[in-house]
Scaffold this active site. Sequence first.
Site, short mmCIF file in Angstrom:
data_model
loop_
_atom_site.label_atom_id
_atom_site.label_comp_id
_atom_site.label_asym_id
_atom_site.label_seq_id
_atom_site.Cartn_x
_atom_site.Cartn_y
_atom_site.Cartn_z
N TYR A 94 0.84 -1.21 0.00
CA TYR A 94 0.00 0.00 0.00
C TYR A 94 0.87 1.26 0.00
CZ TYR A 94 -4.38 -2.45 0.33
OH TYR A 94 -5.47 -3.23 0.02
N GLU A 136 -8.40 -6.86 4.86
CA GLU A 136 -7.70 -7.99 4.21
C GLU A 136 -7.02 -8.89 5.25
OE1 GLU A 136 -5.46 -6.06 1.01
OE2 GLU A 136 -7.37 -5.29 0.25
N TYR A 207 -10.62 -17.46 -12.60
CA TYR A 207 -11.52 -18.41 -13.27
C TYR A 207 -12.50 -18.99 -12.25
CZ TYR A 207 -8.52 -17.75 -17.22
OH TYR A 207 -7.84 -17.14 -18.25
N SER A 208 -13.78 -18.97 -12.62
CA SER A 208 -14.80 -19.54 -11.73
C SER A 208 -14.60 -21.04 -11.63
CB SER A 208 -16.20 -19.28 -12.30
OG SER A 208 -16.40 -17.91 -12.46
N THR A 278 -19.97 -20.74 -16.32
CA THR A 278 -19.16 -21.60 -15.44
C THR A 278 -19.61 -21.55 -13.97
OG1 THR A 278 -17.47 -19.87 -15.48
CG2 THR A 278 -17.08 -21.81 -16.88
C1 LIG Z 1 -14.42 -13.56 -11.24
C2 LIG Z 1 -14.04 -13.95 -12.65
C3 LIG Z 1 -14.35 -15.21 -13.12
C4 LIG Z 1 -14.01 -15.58 -14.43
N1 LIG Z 1 -14.32 -16.86 -14.85
C5 LIG Z 1 -13.97 -17.24 -16.09
C6 LIG Z 1 -14.26 -18.57 -16.54
O1 LIG Z 1 -14.84 -19.38 -15.82
N2 LIG Z 1 -13.86 -18.92 -17.80
C7 LIG Z 1 -13.21 -18.04 -18.62
O2 LIG Z 1 -12.87 -18.42 -19.75
N3 LIG Z 1 -12.94 -16.77 -18.22
C8 LIG Z 1 -13.27 -16.36 -16.98
N4 LIG Z 1 -12.96 -15.08 -16.55
C9 LIG Z 1 -12.18 -14.21 -17.44
C10 LIG Z 1 -10.67 -14.50 -17.27
O3 LIG Z 1 -10.24 -14.09 -15.98
C11 LIG Z 1 -9.78 -13.74 -18.28
O4 LIG Z 1 -10.12 -12.39 -18.26
C12 LIG Z 1 -9.95 -14.30 -19.68
O5 LIG Z 1 -9.52 -15.65 -19.74
C13 LIG Z 1 -9.09 -13.47 -20.67
O6 LIG Z 1 -7.76 -13.46 -20.23
P1 LIG Z 1 -6.57 -13.47 -21.27
O7 LIG Z 1 -5.30 -13.33 -20.50
O8 LIG Z 1 -6.69 -14.59 -22.22
O9 LIG Z 1 -6.86 -12.15 -22.09
P2 LIG Z 1 -6.07 -10.76 -21.94
O10 LIG Z 1 -4.74 -10.89 -22.56
O11 LIG Z 1 -6.17 -10.32 -20.54
O12 LIG Z 1 -6.99 -9.83 -22.86
C14 LIG Z 1 -8.34 -9.54 -22.45
C15 LIG Z 1 -9.05 -8.78 -23.55
O13 LIG Z 1 -8.40 -7.52 -23.72
C16 LIG Z 1 -8.12 -7.33 -25.09
N5 LIG Z 1 -6.86 -6.55 -25.23
C17 LIG Z 1 -5.64 -6.89 -24.79
N6 LIG Z 1 -4.73 -5.96 -25.16
C18 LIG Z 1 -5.42 -5.02 -25.86
C19 LIG Z 1 -5.07 -3.83 -26.50
N7 LIG Z 1 -3.82 -3.41 -26.51
N8 LIG Z 1 -6.06 -3.14 -27.14
C20 LIG Z 1 -7.35 -3.55 -27.13
N9 LIG Z 1 -7.73 -4.68 -26.54
C21 LIG Z 1 -6.79 -5.41 -25.90
C22 LIG Z 1 -7.93 -8.73 -25.68
O14 LIG Z 1 -8.18 -8.76 -27.08
C23 LIG Z 1 -8.98 -9.51 -24.92
O15 LIG Z 1 -10.23 -9.42 -25.54
C24 LIG Z 1 -13.33 -14.67 -15.27
C25 LIG Z 1 -13.02 -13.39 -14.80
C26 LIG Z 1 -13.35 -13.03 -13.50
C27 LIG Z 1 -13.01 -11.64 -13.02
C1 HEM Z 2 -6.38 2.01 -1.38
C2 HEM Z 2 -5.70 1.33 -2.28
C3 HEM Z 2 -6.33 0.46 -3.34
C4 HEM Z 2 -7.52 0.59 -4.00
C5 HEM Z 2 -8.59 1.67 -3.82
C6 HEM Z 2 -7.60 -0.51 -4.93
C7 HEM Z 2 -8.68 -0.76 -5.76
C8 HEM Z 2 -8.79 -1.84 -6.60
C9 HEM Z 2 -9.95 -2.15 -7.41
C10 HEM Z 2 -11.24 -1.32 -7.47
C11 HEM Z 2 -9.70 -3.29 -8.06
C12 HEM Z 2 -10.64 -4.05 -9.03
C13 HEM Z 2 -11.37 -5.10 -8.24
C14 HEM Z 2 -12.18 -6.07 -9.08
O1 HEM Z 2 -11.93 -6.23 -10.28
O2 HEM Z 2 -13.08 -6.73 -8.50
C15 HEM Z 2 -8.37 -3.73 -7.69
C16 HEM Z 2 -7.74 -4.83 -8.20
C17 HEM Z 2 -6.39 -5.07 -8.03
N1 HEM Z 2 -5.55 -4.44 -7.15
FE1 HEM Z 2 -6.02 -2.92 -5.92
N2 HEM Z 2 -6.47 -1.27 -4.81
C18 HEM Z 2 -5.65 -0.71 -3.88
C19 HEM Z 2 -4.42 -1.16 -3.46
C20 HEM Z 2 -3.70 -2.13 -4.12
C21 HEM Z 2 -2.34 -2.51 -3.79
C22 HEM Z 2 -1.51 -1.95 -2.65
C23 HEM Z 2 -1.97 -3.45 -4.70
C24 HEM Z 2 -0.64 -4.15 -4.83
C25 HEM Z 2 0.44 -3.49 -5.25
C26 HEM Z 2 -3.12 -3.69 -5.57
C27 HEM Z 2 -3.16 -4.61 -6.59
C28 HEM Z 2 -4.29 -4.96 -7.30
C29 HEM Z 2 -4.32 -5.99 -8.32
C30 HEM Z 2 -3.12 -6.80 -8.80
C31 HEM Z 2 -5.64 -6.06 -8.77
C32 HEM Z 2 -6.20 -6.94 -9.88
C33 HEM Z 2 -6.00 -6.16 -11.15
C34 HEM Z 2 -6.52 -6.86 -12.35
O3 HEM Z 2 -6.68 -8.08 -12.30
O4 HEM Z 2 -6.73 -6.18 -13.35
N3 HEM Z 2 -4.15 -2.88 -5.18
N4 HEM Z 2 -7.85 -2.83 -6.78
#
Ligand SMILES: Cc1cc2nc3c(=O)[nH]c(=O)nc-3n(C[C@H](O)[C@H](O)[C@H](O)COP(=O)(O)OP(=O)(O)OC[C@H]3O[C@@H](n4cnc5c(N)ncnc54)[C@H](O)[C@@H]3O)c2cc1C
Ligand code: HEM
Length: 332
Positions: A94, A136, A207-208, A278
């Site tokens: 943080y 947390e 992933y769920s 899923t």
């Molecule tokens: C709670 C939760 C549960 C989930 N459960 C499932 C599940 O059960 N099954 C499942 O398949 N997925 C699930 N997902 C989604 C999964 O986490 C991933 O987001 C998904 O697999 C895509 O990841 P990736 O790394 O392949 O794509 P990423 O590389 O992260 O890309 C994601 C998207 O962003 C786009 N993108 C990337 N770079 C750019 C750029 N430069 N410009 C424009 N667009 C861009 C890509 O084309 C793509 O469409 C879940 C997500 C959450 C949050």
């Molecule tokens: C007060 C401070 C913070 C706030 C308000 C904040 C807020 C958030 C929010 C809103 C999300 C998205 C949640 C979701 O998708 O359900 C997130 C995800 C995340 N946060 Fe934080 N966060 C804080 C601090 C931190 C710190 C200290 C770290 C570690 C360096 C961190 C790392 C991440 C990561 C890795 C994700 C997931 C990002 C992704 O998958 O795209 N966060 N946070």
Amino acid sequence: MNADQKELIKATIPILRSSGEDLTNYFYARMFKHHPELRNMFNMGNQANGRQKSALANAVLAYAENIDNPGVLLGVLKGIGTKHRSLNIQPDQYKIVGTHLIASIGEVVGEAATREILQAWTVAFYQLAQIMIDLEKELYIENATKPGSWNGWRKFVIKKIVEESAEIKSFYLYPEDGKAIADFYPGQFISVQVFVEELNLSQPRQYSLSNAFNPEYYRISVKRENGFGSNPSGMVSNTLNSKSEGEIISISSPAGLFHLEKDSKNPLVLISGGVGFTPMLSMLETNINALQNKKTVWVHGCRNESVHAFKKQISSLKKKQNGLKHSHFMIQ
Ligand SMILES: Cc1cc2nc3c(=O)[nH]c(=O)nc-3n(C[C@H](O)[C@H](O)[C@H](O)COP(=O)(O)OP(=O)(O)OC[C@H]3O[C@@H](n4cnc5c(N)ncnc54)[C@H](O)[C@@H]3O)c2cc1C
Ligand code: HEM
């Protein structure tokens, strides 16, 4: 924080509304420049497509808007905290975020960000950070006490891979150490961490869990995200899809607030699209395993027949569960 500082925070709300994303964009670039190791922890896909910067910008804005009573945000913060817990975010991180966020406010806003405003934001940020660190801490303690559970990453072997449709594969994940695994609520997810060669980084994704709890293994079902137009192919889904049986990945213990209460007697209405089914599968299976067989309506849509996954499993679910009304539609 004092009343003057709260007023200063409120005075910055218009600028957060108009330029919050520019600010968080700048912040991430600054933080990753100083701490490149954090790129292994953040979702670089969300960094590229903009989702993460808007998630943080919205969170900071919501905090400023509720600075008089941040307690109303506790529900939302718990959701963020659960995701943080699944990614093993630690209290000392943080300070890194705080340092770069406050410096970014000064550098992006320029002269309008007076010393008093920066001081007020420093106090406000660390107040929010403390709320989240405390929340947390509770989640880590609660998780560590659950049988079979763990904090951080644990290695699992992909023992079985099943093709469910043209673009979805299920992965059956067994603990490498052979010890017990934690129970979960249907609807919960795990974070998965794999090494992505094109980035030369480890990358987490969520992933769920796609089945009812089974003490031997977890199952996830992953859709391969194909690129189209200027959107590149998904990094982690394609890395996972190229994995073979016997390979090892790291996963978090189950997490997430979106889930079914196992003992609820209320009827269930489930609506899903594409791979979004899923968590529903886990809920439906649990429904039968727990012998509740309550009235369930499930509406599901997918693009076309080739991506219609789990057909056999769904018809067997229907046979086993009299109360299940299932409606499926295709949009192409
Ligand atoms: C709670 C939760 C549960 C989930 N459960 C499932 C599940 O059960 N099954 C499942 O398949 N997925 C699930 N997902 C989604 C999964 O986490 C991933 O987001 C998904 O697999 C895509 O990841 P990736 O790394 O392949 O794509 P990423 O590389 O992260 O890309 C994601 C998207 O962003 C786009 N993108 C990337 N770079 C750019 C750029 N430069 N410009 C424009 N667009 C861009 C890509 O084309 C793509 O469409 C879940 C997500 C959450 C949050
Ligand atoms: C007060 C401070 C913070 C706030 C308000 C904040 C807020 C958030 C929010 C809103 C999300 C998205 C949640 C979701 O998708 O359900 C997130 C995800 C995340 N946060 Fe934080 N966060 C804080 C601090 C931190 C710190 C200290 C770290 C570690 C360096 C961190 C790392 C991440 C990561 C890795 C994700 C997931 C990002 C992704 O998958 O795209 N966060 N946070």
